[in-house]
Scaffold this active site. Structure first.
Site: not given
Length: 449
Positions: A98, A328
C-alpha cells in the site's frame, strides 16, 4: 489450472547499512490484485460486476480513512498484494501492499490477541536471525511519538489505531528477508511484530507492507539502494479480475529502482509527463497538484472559488492549492473537490449524447448513462498537473460498465482530501523519483510490461 503464483517480495526496509550493493539495484515484482484469480482472496462464484462493486465500496471506505489522518490506511483496503519471506529459514507471509502506509507489520507469535488467520503465523523463536529492536534505534525514532511505547527501553513498542477501530499493537524487530526465491537476502530488516491485532483485517493476510513516503516505509528506507526510485504499471480491471485465469495470466508489476521505459531510447516517441511531489504532512502520502481538467474543448480550473465558471485562466494558478490531491494505488476510484466536480459533471453531460440515468442498484455513482451492449462513445479527458504535466485519460480510466446497460463515471465528489485513484492510473507506467521529488506518467500497455 496453473496454481496461484506469487513473487516473493521483501520488506527490504530500514537498517540499510546491511545492504552491500554499491550501485542502484532494480527489482521487478508482480502485484496481485486482491480479486485476481491468482489471489487467495479470489471468490470464483462472484461476477465481474460483484467484484467491481466490492472494489468501489472499499474505495469509498478508504477515502473516509484518509480524511481523518489518524491512520495510514484502511486495513485490508489496499487493492494489491505481495508475499514476504522473512527469517532463517525463510517464512512466507502474504500482505497488502500500500502506497498509503508507512509501517510494515505482520502478526507474530506469541499472540496475546490476534485476528483469525488461515495461514500460519510468524514465530520469531523459529528464526535464528531474529532480534528485537530497542528504543534507541532509528526505526523506533521514525515512529510517530503517539504510536511509540518505550516503557521498557530494550523493546520498541508500537500501537496503531485505524479509523474503523481496527488496531495493531506489538514491537519492532529485525530479521533476514529473502527476495525473489532466494536470489537476494538482506540482513537486519526492521518490521513490526503485531501481537495484539483486531478489526477488519482479512483472514488470508498476515499484515501490511508500507509503500508510503514517510521515513519508516519500504521505499524510503530502500533509499539509494534503488536510486530512490520505484514505479508500477497497473492492468485494467477487466484484465485483472476476470472470473477465470488464462493459461498465462498477466499481472500488474512494480519495479524498485530504475525503470528503463523512462529512458529516452525506450519510450518509442511516447512523451511522459512529470509533475512535482508536494511536501505536506502527514508525509506518508504522495501529494500532487491538479491545476485543471479538460473535457472536450472545455478546460476547468481546479479551484473551489473558480470552478463554477467552468473556465480556465492561465494567470490564476495562484488560486490552486498546492498538494490538492493524493495519488494512491490502493484506492480504486478518484475523488475530486466537490465544487469542481459539479462543473466537471456538467461538462461531461454536455459532451456525452446519451440518456442520463440513476445508479439505482449500487447507489454510489453520481453520473451514469444508459448504454447497450455495443461500445459507446465516451470523451477523452486530460488532467493538467503542476509543471506542465498533461495526462490524457481514456474511457477505461474514467468510466466503467457498472452493470448491464449502465455506464458510470468513476470519479466522485468529496468535501475532504482529493484522491487520484488506481483506475485513473491503469495502463500507465507511474514512476516515483523520491530524490528529485517527482512523479511521471507514461502511457503503456501494462500487459506487456
Amino acid at each position: 489450472m496453473e496454481a496461484p503464483r506469487f513473487i516473493i517480495i521483501s520488506l527490504l526496509i530500514l537498517l540499510l547499512s546491511h545492504i552491500t550493493t554499491t550501485t542502484p539495484t532494480t527489482i521487478i515484482l508482480d502485484l496481485i490484485h486482491r480479486d485476481s484469480p491468482l489471489s487467495p482472496l479470489h471468490t470464483p462464484n462472484l461476477t465481474f460486476s460483484d467484484r467491481l462493486q466490492a472494489s468501489f465500496l472499499r474505495a469509498i471506505s478508504r477515502q473516509s480513512r484518509h480524511v481523518d489522518f489518524q491512520t495510514d490506511l484502511l486495513p485490508s483496503g489496499g487493492e494489491y498484494m505481495m508475499n514476504l519471506s522473512i527469517g532463517t529459514p525463510p517464512f512466507p507471509i502474504l500482505a497488502i501492499a500500500d502506497t498509503g502506509s508507512d509501517l510494515t507489520w505482520l502478526q507474530s507469535k506469541p499472540c496475546d490477541q490476534c485476528y483469525p488467520q488461515k495461514g500460519p503465523i510468524f514465530d520469531p523463536s523459529n528464526s535464528t536471525t531474529f532480534h528485537k529492536l530497542p528504543c534507541t534505534t532509528a526505526p523506533c525514532n521514525a515512529l510517530d511519538e503517539s504510536a511509540r511505547s518505550c516503557t521498557d527501553p530494550t523493546t520498541c513498542g508500537y500501537t496503531y489505531s485505524y479509523g474503523d477501530h481496527s488496531y495493531t499493537t506489538g514491537y519492532l524487530a529485525s530479521d533476514t528477508v529473502t527476495v525473489g526465491n532466494a536470489s537476494v537476502q538482506i540482513r537486519n530488516v526492521a518490521f513490526g511484530c503485531g501481537t495484539r491485532n483486531g478489526g477488519n483485517f482479512d483472514e488470508q493476510g498476515s499484515g501490511i507492507v508500507g509503500l508510503g513516503g514517510g521515513n519508516l516505509s519500504f521505499v524510503s528506507q530502500l533509499g539509494d539502494t534503488i536510486g530512490k526510485k520505484f514505479s508500477y504499471c497497473l492492468l485494467p480491471l477487466e484484465n485483472e479480475i476476470s472470473s477465470q485465469p488464462s493459461d498465462s495470466p498477466a499481472t500488474s508489476r512494480i519495479v524498485f529502482g530504475d525503470n528503463p521505459v523512462f529512458s529516452s531510447s525506450s519510450t518509442n516517441g511516447v512523451v511522459f509527463a512529470t509533475t512535482p511531489l508536494v511536501n505536506k504532512e502527514p508525509s506518508t502520502y504522495y501529494y500532487l497538484t491538479i491545476e485543471a481538467i479538460t473535457v472536450g474543448r472545455k478546460k476547468l480550473l481546479y479551484s473551489s472559488s473558480s470552478s463554477k465558471t467552468a473556465s480556465y485562466d492561465s494567470g490564476s494558478k495562484s488560486s490552486v492549492e498546492e498538494g490538492n490531491i493524493i495519488i494512491d494505488s490502493g484506492t480504486t476510484l478518484t475523488f475530486l473537490e466537490e465544487e469542481f466536480y459539479g462543473a466537471l459533471e456538467a461538462a461531461l453531460v454536455e459532451e456525452i449524447k446519451m440518456e442520463r440515468v440513476n445508479d439505482v442498484k449500487n447507489s454510489m455513482f453520481s453520473l451514469c448513462f444508459k448504454s447497450g451492449k455495443e461500445e459507446v462513445e465516451l470523451p477523452l479527458m486530460k488532467v493538467h498537473f503542476r509543471g506542465g504535466a498533461d495526462v490524457e485519460l481514456k474511457p477505461v480510466n474514467t468510466f466503467v460498465r457498472a452493470e448491464e446497460g449502465l455506464v458510470c463515471f468513476t470519479m466522485l465528489p468529496t468535501n475532504d482530501v482529493g484522491i487520484y485513484g488506481n483506475l485513473a492510473q491503469m495502463n500507465f507506467v507511474v514512476g516515483y523519483d523520491l530524490g528529485k521529488r517527482t512523479v511521471s506518467f507514461l502511457p503503456a500497455d501494462c500487459s506487456k510490461q
